[in-house]
Each structure stands twice: as C-alpha cells, then as structure tokens.
Design a protein around this motif. Structure first.
Motif, short mmCIF file in Angstrom:
data_model
loop_
_atom_site.label_atom_id
_atom_site.label_comp_id
_atom_site.label_asym_id
_atom_site.label_seq_id
_atom_site.Cartn_x
_atom_site.Cartn_y
_atom_site.Cartn_z
N LYS A 33 -0.92 3.25 3.78
CA LYS A 33 0.27 3.20 3.32
C LYS A 33 0.65 4.74 2.44
O LYS A 33 1.74 5.28 2.65
CB LYS A 33 0.80 2.03 2.43
CG LYS A 33 2.29 2.19 1.95
CD LYS A 33 2.52 0.94 0.92
CE LYS A 33 3.76 1.28 0.32
NZ LYS A 33 4.13 0.43 -0.68
N GLY A 90 -3.85 -0.11 2.18
CA GLY A 90 -3.36 0.61 0.94
C GLY A 90 -3.62 1.97 1.14
O GLY A 90 -2.54 2.82 0.79
N THR A 91 -4.70 2.41 1.62
CA THR A 91 -4.81 4.05 1.84
C THR A 91 -3.90 4.34 3.05
O THR A 91 -3.30 5.39 2.76
CB THR A 91 -6.29 4.16 2.36
OG1 THR A 91 -7.00 3.75 1.12
CG2 THR A 91 -6.47 5.74 2.21
#
Length: 250
Positions: free
Chosen positions: A80, A77-78
């Motif tokens: 992305k 997530g980070t």
C-alpha cells in the motif's frame, strides 16, 4: 547521469521540475515522495506562475513503477505504501493551484501514463507512445486509472488497460485527448513548451487558479479513492501469479 534525482529550476515565473532514474526513469518510492513534495512546494511559491514537468534523458519519459521495489514487497502494508507513492504525486498535481505542463519526450509506461495524465496541458514527441502494462504482471492500473480515465475517457483507458502488451502511438494519445500537440523532435517540443509556458506567465494567476479548480471538479474524493486503489494493488502484488511474473525481472 547515473544517480536518481528530482530537481527544480525557476526562471522568470516558470518552475521546471525534472525527475530522473537510470532505469528508464522508473520511479521508486523515494523519488515519488520527492516529486510530490517538489510539486506541492512549487504550488505555494509566489515566484512560480506555471510549472513544467519533465524527465531527464532523451528517450523514455517514465517506465512506471520500480520493478526492484515491486519484487521486494512482501506484505500488504508495504504494498500500500509503495503504490500510494503514485497516488501522492497525482494528488499533489491535482491540488497544485498552478497549471502543470507535461513535456513527454519518449515512451511512457504504467504509472508514467498516470503522471502524464495528471498534467493540465501535455505536449509530446511522436516517439511518446503509451502503454498500461500492469495487467501483464497480475495487477492493474488501479491507482493511476482515475487520472488516465479523466483524460482518455473510460473507453480509451479500458482499451489500453486490457491490451496491456501493446504500445499506443502518440498520435492515438493525441486523438484521445492526452496530448494537446505532438512534435517530430525533442527540440521542437522544447521550443513549444517554453513558448507556451512563457505565454501562460502573462495570464492572471488568480484566473488560472480558479480555472484549475473548475477543470478538476469532481475529483475531490481522490485522496480516499486513490488510497483505496493502492490497497488493491498492494494486495495483488503479493499474489502467486504476480510473484511468479516478477521473477523474470530479478
């Protein structure tokens, strides 16, 4: 100059947007976000007729992604979110209704090549060699790839993406279509950029707006496409291969 910044100066219809980072103008997430927003704001400002995009300092135009931030990414997530920073800048440039002139004074690497490629008309010095170095650390130029391919063609983009350890000279980039003109000095470059921007200010803003739509036709899916590419890069940056490579930069 030691603190990173994004600043804008508007003079007689020309908005000069300048970014800077002491690490060879590398781009961390906060600077990317400010850059995207500044470009978007300039696009909606009736006082602005044309935009000049440049970086601070007299050497490197842009060293690409911030290695400090790359090293700190520990989940997809980070990852992305980080790579979406470049996607947001490129999409802001794509959607901006004003022509963006790129002023490339020195070497540009990785994401910086993507930023240069997303300008509408780009001029450089003979020192402005380019390199797509992403494959060297186990990822690839996925997010910036569409912008680079649009300017260099698939053949040119794939050549520098695969040969990730080599700089390609400014003249090569001119022949491929990234740079419109190449100058012997920064002074000559600045004179040409200023004169060209002033000339564009004499054109019909509505005509330039419509021309920009024509030039970028076929990129309407880039919001989704570049987001998908950011996911790929965000996943690959977590690989053991890339983590091992990034240790060299700690």
């Amino acid at each position: 100059m030691t603190k990173p910044y994004v600043k804008q100066d508007i003079q007689q219809g020309i908005a000069t947007i300048e970014f800077f980072h002491p690490a060879h103008n590398s781009l961390p997430g906060d600077i990317l976000a400010k850059l995207a927003q500044t470009i978007t704001d300039a696009g909606t400002n009736d006082e602005v007729k044309v935009i000049v995009l440049k970086s601070g300092g007299d050497r490197t135009f842009c060293a690409g992604a911030s290695f400090k931030e790359l090293i700190s990414i520990n989940d997809a997530g980070t990852g992305k979110v980080f790579f979406s920073g470049f996607a947001n800048v490129i999409n802001a440039m794509r959607k901006c209704p004003k022509f963006i002139i790129g002023r490339i004074q020195g070497k540009t690497v990785g994401g910086g090549v993507g930023v240069a490629s997303a300008t509408d008309y780009c001029m450089a010095t003979k020192f402005a060699a380019i390199k797509l170095s992403e494959l060297n650390i186990g990822i690839g130029p996925f997010v910036v790839g569409p912008a680079v391919e649009r300017k260099l063609g698939l053949s040119g983009m794939s050549q520098i993406a695969i040969d990730a350890n080599s700089f390609y000279e400014a003249e090569w980039a001119r022949q491929k279509g990234l740079y419109a003109k190449v100058f012997d000095s920064t002074e000559a470059l600045d004179e040409a950029v200023q004169a060209f921007a002033e000339h564009l200010c004499t054109y019909n803003p509505e005509a330039m707006k419509e021309m920009k739509k024509v030039f970028w036709r076929g990129t309407e899916d880039w919001d989704e496409l570049l987001a998908e590419r950011a996911v790929i890069s965000g996943r690959l940056v977590l690989s053991d291969f890339t983590k091992e490579k990034l240790k060299r930069f700690e």
